[in-house]
Design an enzyme around this catalytic site. Structure first.
Site, PDB file in Angstrom:
ATOM      1  N   TYR A  69       0.833  -1.213   0.000  1.00  0.00           N
ATOM      2  CA  TYR A  69       0.000   0.000   0.000  1.00  0.00           C
ATOM      3  C   TYR A  69       0.859   1.252   0.000  1.00  0.00           C
ATOM      4  CZ  TYR A  69      -4.462  -2.258   0.069  1.00  0.00           C
ATOM      5  OH  TYR A  69      -5.554  -2.977  -0.333  1.00  0.00           O
ATOM      6  N   GLN A 103     -15.363   2.620  -7.396  1.00  0.00           N
ATOM      7  CA  GLN A 103     -14.665   1.468  -6.824  1.00  0.00           C
ATOM      8  C   GLN A 103     -13.214   1.837  -6.529  1.00  0.00           C
ATOM      9  OE1 GLN A 103     -15.793  -2.402  -9.072  1.00  0.00           O
ATOM     10  NE2 GLN A 103     -16.105  -0.721 -10.524  1.00  0.00           N
ATOM     11  N   HIS A 121     -15.089   1.156  -2.051  1.00  0.00           N
ATOM     12  CA  HIS A 121     -14.014   0.255  -1.627  1.00  0.00           C
ATOM     13  C   HIS A 121     -13.041   0.957  -0.696  1.00  0.00           C
ATOM     14  CE1 HIS A 121     -14.797  -2.370  -5.432  1.00  0.00           C
ATOM     15  NE2 HIS A 121     -15.677  -2.571  -4.477  1.00  0.00           N
ATOM     16  N   SER A 191     -14.167  -3.293 -15.310  1.00  0.00           N
ATOM     17  CA  SER A 191     -14.192  -4.587 -16.025  1.00  0.00           C
ATOM     18  C   SER A 191     -15.412  -5.398 -15.624  1.00  0.00           C
ATOM     19  CB  SER A 191     -12.925  -5.382 -15.696  1.00  0.00           C
ATOM     20  OG  SER A 191     -12.848  -5.597 -14.289  1.00  0.00           O
ATOM     21  N   ASN A 215     -15.843   2.229 -22.093  1.00  0.00           N
ATOM     22  CA  ASN A 215     -14.723   1.341 -21.793  1.00  0.00           C
ATOM     23  C   ASN A 215     -13.883   1.175 -23.045  1.00  0.00           C
ATOM     24  OD1 ASN A 215     -13.146  -1.069 -21.047  1.00  0.00           O
ATOM     25  ND2 ASN A 215     -14.552  -1.146 -19.304  1.00  0.00           N
ATOM     26  N   ALA A 233     -11.748   7.040 -21.413  1.00  0.00           N
ATOM     27  CA  ALA A 233     -12.637   7.880 -20.600  1.00  0.00           C
ATOM     28  C   ALA A 233     -12.282   9.350 -20.735  1.00  0.00           C
ATOM     29  CB  ALA A 233     -12.536   7.442 -19.141  1.00  0.00           C
TER      30      ALA A 233
HETATM   31  C1  BV8 Z   1     -18.279  -8.719  -0.805  1.00  0.00           C
HETATM   32  C2  BV8 Z   1      -9.841  -2.418  -2.693  1.00  0.00           C
HETATM   33  C3  BV8 Z   1     -19.776  -9.799   0.646  1.00  0.00           C
HETATM   34  C4  BV8 Z   1      -8.525  -3.107  -2.699  1.00  0.00           C
HETATM   35  C5  BV8 Z   1     -11.197  -3.762  -4.079  1.00  0.00           C
HETATM   36  C6  BV8 Z   1     -15.004 -15.799  -2.956  1.00  0.00           C
HETATM   37  C7  BV8 Z   1     -14.627 -15.467  -1.655  1.00  0.00           C
HETATM   38  C8  BV8 Z   1     -14.880 -14.205  -1.105  1.00  0.00           C
HETATM   39  C9  BV8 Z   1     -15.531 -13.242  -1.876  1.00  0.00           C
HETATM   40  C10 BV8 Z   1     -15.900 -13.598  -3.164  1.00  0.00           C
HETATM   41  C11 BV8 Z   1     -15.653 -14.847  -3.711  1.00  0.00           C
HETATM   42  N1  BV8 Z   1     -16.122 -14.851  -4.981  1.00  0.00           N
HETATM   43  C12 BV8 Z   1     -16.681 -13.640  -5.258  1.00  0.00           C
HETATM   44  C13 BV8 Z   1     -16.553 -12.890  -4.160  1.00  0.00           C
HETATM   45  C14 BV8 Z   1     -16.985 -11.546  -4.004  1.00  0.00           C
HETATM   46  C15 BV8 Z   1     -15.764 -10.653  -4.271  1.00  0.00           C
HETATM   47  C16 BV8 Z   1     -15.518 -10.601  -5.752  1.00  0.00           C
HETATM   48  O1  BV8 Z   1     -16.326 -10.045  -6.480  1.00  0.00           O
HETATM   49  N2  BV8 Z   1     -14.401 -11.208  -6.205  1.00  0.00           N
HETATM   50  C17 BV8 Z   1     -14.107 -11.196  -7.625  1.00  0.00           C
HETATM   51  C18 BV8 Z   1     -12.592 -11.123  -7.802  1.00  0.00           C
HETATM   52  C19 BV8 Z   1     -14.722 -12.446  -8.243  1.00  0.00           C
HETATM   53  N3  BV8 Z   1     -16.170  -9.357  -3.784  1.00  0.00           N
HETATM   54  C20 BV8 Z   1     -15.886  -9.037  -2.520  1.00  0.00           C
HETATM   55  O2  BV8 Z   1     -15.227  -9.706  -1.762  1.00  0.00           O
HETATM   56  C21 BV8 Z   1     -16.513  -7.721  -2.084  1.00  0.00           C
HETATM   57  N4  BV8 Z   1     -17.214  -7.932  -0.850  1.00  0.00           N
HETATM   58  O3  BV8 Z   1     -18.715  -9.301  -1.761  1.00  0.00           O
HETATM   59  O4  BV8 Z   1     -18.829  -8.795   0.470  1.00  0.00           O
HETATM   60  C22 BV8 Z   1     -19.002 -11.056   0.913  1.00  0.00           C
HETATM   61  C23 BV8 Z   1     -18.302 -11.171   2.101  1.00  0.00           C
HETATM   62  C24 BV8 Z   1     -17.630 -12.361   2.360  1.00  0.00           C
HETATM   63  C25 BV8 Z   1     -17.614 -13.417   1.417  1.00  0.00           C
HETATM   64  C26 BV8 Z   1     -18.306 -13.260   0.195  1.00  0.00           C
HETATM   65  C27 BV8 Z   1     -18.990 -12.071  -0.061  1.00  0.00           C
HETATM   66  C28 BV8 Z   1     -15.443  -6.689  -1.837  1.00  0.00           C
HETATM   67  C29 BV8 Z   1     -14.846  -6.297  -3.146  1.00  0.00           C
HETATM   68  C30 BV8 Z   1     -13.918  -5.118  -2.924  1.00  0.00           C
HETATM   69  C31 BV8 Z   1     -12.499  -5.583  -3.112  1.00  0.00           C
HETATM   70  N5  BV8 Z   1     -11.639  -4.392  -3.035  1.00  0.00           N
HETATM   71  N6  BV8 Z   1     -10.447  -2.687  -3.958  1.00  0.00           N
HETATM   72  C32 BV8 Z   1      -7.502  -2.145  -3.209  1.00  0.00           C
HETATM   73  O5  BV8 Z   1      -7.773  -1.468  -4.236  1.00  0.00           O
HETATM   74  O6  BV8 Z   1      -6.430  -2.087  -2.602  1.00  0.00           O
HETATM   75  S1  BV8 Z   1     -11.634  -4.242  -5.622  1.00  0.00           S
HETATM   76  C33 BV8 Z   1     -10.570  -3.665  -6.797  1.00  0.00           C
HETATM   77  O7  BV8 Z   1     -11.108  -4.152  -8.057  1.00  0.00           O
HETATM   78  C34 BV8 Z   1     -10.536  -2.149  -7.001  1.00  0.00           C
HETATM   79  O8  BV8 Z   1     -11.353  -1.424  -6.128  1.00  0.00           O
HETATM   80  C35 BV8 Z   1     -11.047  -2.015  -8.434  1.00  0.00           C
HETATM   81  O9  BV8 Z   1     -11.686  -0.843  -8.659  1.00  0.00           O
HETATM   82  C36 BV8 Z   1     -11.978  -3.137  -8.456  1.00  0.00           C
HETATM   83  C37 BV8 Z   1     -12.676  -3.510  -9.707  1.00  0.00           C
HETATM   84  O10 BV8 Z   1     -11.769  -3.471 -10.736  1.00  0.00           O
HETATM   85  P1  BV8 Z   1     -12.015  -2.339 -11.868  1.00  0.00           P
HETATM   86  O11 BV8 Z   1     -12.198  -1.025 -11.181  1.00  0.00           O
HETATM   87  O12 BV8 Z   1     -13.108  -2.782 -12.759  1.00  0.00           O
HETATM   88  O13 BV8 Z   1     -10.629  -2.306 -12.562  1.00  0.00           O
HETATM   89  P2  BV8 Z   1     -10.057  -3.364 -13.621  1.00  0.00           P
HETATM   90  O14 BV8 Z   1      -8.588  -3.171 -13.687  1.00  0.00           O
HETATM   91  O15 BV8 Z   1     -10.620  -4.721 -13.327  1.00  0.00           O
HETATM   92  O16 BV8 Z   1     -10.715  -2.903 -15.011  1.00  0.00           O
HETATM   93  C38 BV8 Z   1     -10.368  -1.650 -15.568  1.00  0.00           C
HETATM   94  C39 BV8 Z   1     -11.338  -1.440 -16.716  1.00  0.00           C
HETATM   95  O17 BV8 Z   1     -11.092  -0.156 -17.291  1.00  0.00           O
HETATM   96  C40 BV8 Z   1     -11.147  -2.447 -17.831  1.00  0.00           C
HETATM   97  O18 BV8 Z   1     -12.430  -2.860 -18.283  1.00  0.00           O
HETATM   98  C41 BV8 Z   1     -10.432  -1.662 -18.922  1.00  0.00           C
HETATM   99  O19 BV8 Z   1     -10.832  -2.073 -20.228  1.00  0.00           O
HETATM  100  C42 BV8 Z   1     -10.948  -0.277 -18.681  1.00  0.00           C
HETATM  101  N7  BV8 Z   1     -10.024   0.795 -19.068  1.00  0.00           N
HETATM  102  C43 BV8 Z   1      -8.666   0.811 -18.974  1.00  0.00           C
HETATM  103  N8  BV8 Z   1      -8.203   2.020 -19.368  1.00  0.00           N
HETATM  104  C44 BV8 Z   1      -9.291   2.752 -19.709  1.00  0.00           C
HETATM  105  C45 BV8 Z   1     -10.453   1.987 -19.524  1.00  0.00           C
HETATM  106  N9  BV8 Z   1     -11.678   2.453 -19.775  1.00  0.00           N
HETATM  107  C46 BV8 Z   1     -11.780   3.713 -20.237  1.00  0.00           C
HETATM  108  N10 BV8 Z   1     -10.720   4.519 -20.440  1.00  0.00           N
HETATM  109  C47 BV8 Z   1      -9.473   4.068 -20.195  1.00  0.00           C
HETATM  110  N11 BV8 Z   1      -8.408   4.863 -20.410  1.00  0.00           N
END
Ligand code: BV8
Ligand code: ZN
Length: 245
Positions: A69, A103, A121, A191, A215, A233
């Site tokens: 971090y 997020q 988040h 994403s 996106n 964006a």
């Molecule tokens: C929850 C803080 C209830 C960290 C983040 C198994 C076990 C436990 C949980 C789960 C599980 N399976 C599923 C879950 C739920 C889990 C989840 O969804 N997991 C995923 C991986 C499957 N979610 C959670 O745990 C959430 N809590 O559900 O609570 C619960 C409780 C207990 C058990 C179950 C459920 C909490 C989620 C929060 C996690 N924390 N951030 C940190 O940052 O240090 S998430 C992290 O990913 C960031 O915040 C980020 O924002 C977020 C999402 O990613 P994106 O923002 O979409 O970014 P990404 O890179 O993926 O995509 C970028 C996009 O931009 C792309 O599409 C790209 O094409 C586009 N792009 C790029 N450049 C540009 C552009 N677009 C336009 N212009 C550009 N120039």
């Protein structure tokens, strides 16, 4: 439809919408130089967020998590909001009702002047005590590795929602309201893989909103939204606000 008409369609909805909600992800900050999570530059110094941004990782090795971090804080501290962040601040000023759900933990929307904002988040510039739960701003660069609480001496953690942790109840409330009441939802630079945010577009759609996505690439939401604008964006979001010549 030709991209031009898609843009016109979204601009039309922007001018007629009574209540606008926006959801942003790492893609909106990519244009400020903040690496995304899953893009080509997505790996944070060869660590995966899913491996380090968890309570288990912090319990196992708080020093490694704080070093990760701190590295992100030092990187983000050199970045500025871009034209997309600023355009959303302008949209907040113009709209009758507006709410921004992000997020992102980088704080760039706040820096850009957004006020009707849920950082669902958390925020990398805030820390929370693992003992007394006190939350405070902390912009130390670098932050002391294994920082301790000034009130009770316990270990401080980033005030960030990790994978496997629930979002803050107040934020979930606010999101539910913003998504059910909006007649336009813009989904920018996410994403669409992390829940519950990944489900927000369908919540708004089910509530009758017009949903537009901005996106670089198609996403799992693309089949669900009304319009998908493909591009950066920083280029497209300001275009949505320009008066039509
Ligand atoms: C929850 C803080 C209830 C960290 C983040 C198994 C076990 C436990 C949980 C789960 C599980 N399976 C599923 C879950 C739920 C889990 C989840 O969804 N997991 C995923 C991986 C499957 N979610 C959670 O745990 C959430 N809590 O559900 O609570 C619960 C409780 C207990 C058990 C179950 C459920 C909490 C989620 C929060 C996690 N924390 N951030 C940190 O940052 O240090 S998430 C992290 O990913 C960031 O915040 C980020 O924002 C977020 C999402 O990613 P994106 O923002 O979409 O970014 P990404 O890179 O993926 O995509 C970028 C996009 O931009 C792309 O599409 C790209 O094409 C586009 N792009 C790029 N450049 C540009 C552009 N677009 C336009 N212009 C550009 N120039
Ligand atoms: Zn404390």
């Amino acid at each position: 439809m030709a991209p031009g008409s898609d843009l016109e369609l979204v601009r039309h909805h922007l001018t007629t919408a009574r209540n606008i909600t926006v959801l942003t992800g790492a893609g909106i900050s990519a244009d400020s130089g903040v690496p995304t999570f899953r893009g080509t530059d997505g790996l944070w110094r060869n660590y995966r967020a899913e491996d380090l941004a968890t309570p288990e990782a912090f319990a196992r090795d708080p020093r490694l998590v704080w070093e990760w971090y701190n590295w992100r804080r030092e990187l983000i501290a050199t970045k500025q909001p871009n034209a997309a962040h600023l355009a959303l601040t302008e949209l907040e000023r113009r709209a009758r009702a507006f709410w921004l759900i992000t997020q992102n933990v980088d704080g760039l929307h706040r820096d850009a002047g957004s006020r009707n904002l849920s950082e669902i988040h958390g925020n990398i510039w805030r820390v929370r005590c693992t003992g007394c739960q006190a939350v405070q701003d902390n912009r130390d660069l670098p932050i002391a590795i294994l920082p301790s609480c000034p009130h009770c001496g316990s270990l401080l953690r980033p005030h960030i929602v990790w994978f496997g942790e629930s979002l803050f109840a107040a934020d979930l409330e606010q999101c539910a309201q913003a998504l059910s009441q909006c007649d336009l939802l813009l989904v920018i630079g996410t994403s669409g893989v992390v829940y519950p945010a990944a489900g927000f577009a369908s919540v708004a759609k089910d509530a009758g909103a017009f949903v537009a996505e901005i996106n670089l690439d198609p996403t799992p939401q693309s089949s669900l939204v009304d319009v998908s604008l493909q591009g950066r964006a920083k280029d497209l979001v300001p275009l949505l606000l320009d008066p039509i010549e």
